[in-house]
Scaffold this motif. Structure first.
Motif, PDB file in Angstrom:
ATOM      1  N   SER A   1       1.732 -14.450   9.677  1.00 32.95           N
ATOM      2  CA  SER A   1       0.739 -14.725  10.715  1.00 32.95           C
ATOM      3  C   SER A   1       0.600 -13.500  11.611  1.00 32.95           C
ATOM      4  O   SER A   1       1.327 -12.515  11.479  1.00 32.95           O
ATOM      5  N   GLN A   2      -0.321 -13.581  12.562  1.00 27.60           N
ATOM      6  CA  GLN A   2      -0.508 -12.484  13.502  1.00 27.60           C
ATOM      7  C   GLN A   2       0.740 -12.275  14.361  1.00 27.60           C
ATOM      8  O   GLN A   2       1.081 -11.145  14.716  1.00 27.60           O
ATOM      9  N   VAL A   3       1.430 -13.369  14.673  1.00 25.69           N
ATOM     10  CA  VAL A   3       2.669 -13.257  15.457  1.00 25.69           C
ATOM     11  C   VAL A   3       3.724 -12.506  14.655  1.00 25.69           C
ATOM     12  O   VAL A   3       4.425 -11.628  15.172  1.00 25.69           O
ATOM     13  N   ASP A   4       3.859 -12.862  13.354  1.00 26.55           N
ATOM     14  CA  ASP A   4       4.827 -12.172  12.494  1.00 26.55           C
ATOM     15  C   ASP A   4       4.496 -10.686  12.382  1.00 26.55           C
ATOM     16  O   ASP A   4       5.393  -9.833  12.449  1.00 26.55           O
ATOM     17  N   GLU A   5       3.227 -10.376  12.183  1.00 24.17           N
ATOM     18  CA  GLU A   5       2.816  -8.982  12.065  1.00 24.17           C
ATOM     19  C   GLU A   5       3.091  -8.223  13.363  1.00 24.17           C
ATOM     20  O   GLU A   5       3.538  -7.072  13.333  1.00 24.17           O
ATOM     21  N   PHE A   6       2.838  -8.891  14.497  1.00 28.25           N
ATOM     22  CA  PHE A   6       3.094  -8.249  15.790  1.00 28.25           C
ATOM     23  C   PHE A   6       4.574  -7.951  15.964  1.00 28.25           C
ATOM     24  O   PHE A   6       4.956  -6.846  16.393  1.00 28.25           O
ATOM     25  N   GLU A   7       5.429  -8.924  15.618  1.00 34.03           N
ATOM     26  CA  GLU A   7       6.867  -8.718  15.768  1.00 34.03           C
ATOM     27  C   GLU A   7       7.362  -7.604  14.854  1.00 34.03           C
ATOM     28  O   GLU A   7       8.220  -6.804  15.250  1.00 34.03           O
ATOM     29  N   GLN A   8       6.838  -7.540  13.634  1.00 32.83           N
ATOM     30  CA  GLN A   8       7.238  -6.471  12.720  1.00 32.83           C
ATOM     31  C   GLN A   8       6.784  -5.105  13.229  1.00 32.83           C
ATOM     32  O   GLN A   8       7.521  -4.121  13.136  1.00 32.83           O
TER      33      GLN A   8
END
Length: 290
Positions: free
Chosen positions: A154-161
């Motif tokens: 998700s966008q949250v996962d991509e942001f955290e990465q």
């Protein structure tokens, strides 16, 4: 197709394609390739002039060949040209995409509805809209499957990465950027050149209180194993940077020295461990062990 598109559009499109390809394949950093390499700008100018010349020559050759045809051949050629022009006629393409029908055929589309003289037509949805709607359904199904069934990021996962990658990159950068060093990432320097620079800084800023050989004076002895605020490169760096005990006179050297200079002088201070000063001051603090 060639006769349906104006020459200036053909030349512009071809030139932009060539210029875009050169921009993609030529490594020019943050600048445009023709700015970074002025010679490339000259090449692009030559290409533009060549395209214009080619268009003019092709047009002249075509006119000469047309004049050499017999009247019957000219008629067939003009008919073929007219057919091609109709095929690529923009109005015709628009009508096909919009799904509209001529006004003369509206009678075939009338429904049996009449509202004070206003008639309703049974027009079909425009093909472009209908196909776009079908495409959105396919996209939505793929989106649902990827993100909610197959566990896509998700966008949250991509942001955290991305934040994690940025943090790692920052830590790596700090290792090679001396003036970003701090008490958390500082490392002991052992290179002779760094220690010589640290010694020079010590003689200018520290000798007055700790003696030239580190034996101590107003300040404590720096050659024994005892430390008041902790030993080791991290503690010494912090003490030099932030200052010693309150009321004891040692200032915070971070306002005067750069982090890299504090690292060098701290490393030099630690290199004095075990040396024998001329007039060593009595040990203060506690014995420090890593």
């Amino acid at each position: 197709m060639r006769h349906a598109i104006p020459a200036w559009i053909r030349i512009t499109v071809l030139f932009l394609i060539i210029a875009g390809a050169l921009e993609y394949f030529v490594d020019s950093g943050d600048n445009y390739a023709f700015i970074e390499y002025p010679l490339l700008g000259g090449v692009l100018l030559v290409i533009l002039l060549f395209l214009i010349a080619a268009e003019v020559i092709l047009g002249a050759v075509e006119k000469i060949m047309f004049q050499s045809l017999s009247p019957e051949a000219k008629e067939r050629y003009m008919a073929a040209q007219q057919k091609r022009m109709e095929k690529y006629d923009l109005k015709r393409i628009y009508r096909k995409l919009a799904g509209t029908r001529p006004i003369s055929e509206e009678g075939e589309l009338e429904l049996d509805h009449n509202y004070d003289g206003i008639k309703e037509l049974d027009n079909k949805l425009p093909p472009w809209w209908l196909y776009s709607f079908y495409l959105s359904i396919v996209f939505a199904a793929g989106y649902l499957a990827y993100y909610h069934i197959l566990g896509g990021e998700s966008q949250v996962d991509e942001f955290e990465q991305e934040m994690l990658a940025a943090q790692i990159a920052l830590e790596e950068y700090k290792k090679t950027a001396p003036d970003l060093v701090d008490a958390d990432n500082v490392e002991l320097l052992t290179d002779a050149g760094d220690l010589e620079e640290g010694a020079a800084i010590y003689q200018v800023n520290c000798m007055a209180c700790h003696a030239a050989d580190g034996g101590g004076g107003i300040g404590p002895n720096l050659t024994d194993e005892h430390w008041i605020l902790g030993g080791g490169i991290k503690n010494v760096f912090h003490t030099v940077s932030e200052g010693g005990r309150a009321g004891k006179g040692m200032i915070a050297w971070k306002s005067t020295l750069k982090p890299a200079e504090i690292q060098k002088v701290s490393s030099y201070i630690l290199s004095l461990q075990g040396t024998t000063p001329a007039n060593p001051k009595e040990a203060e603090g506690e014995i420090w062990t890593e």
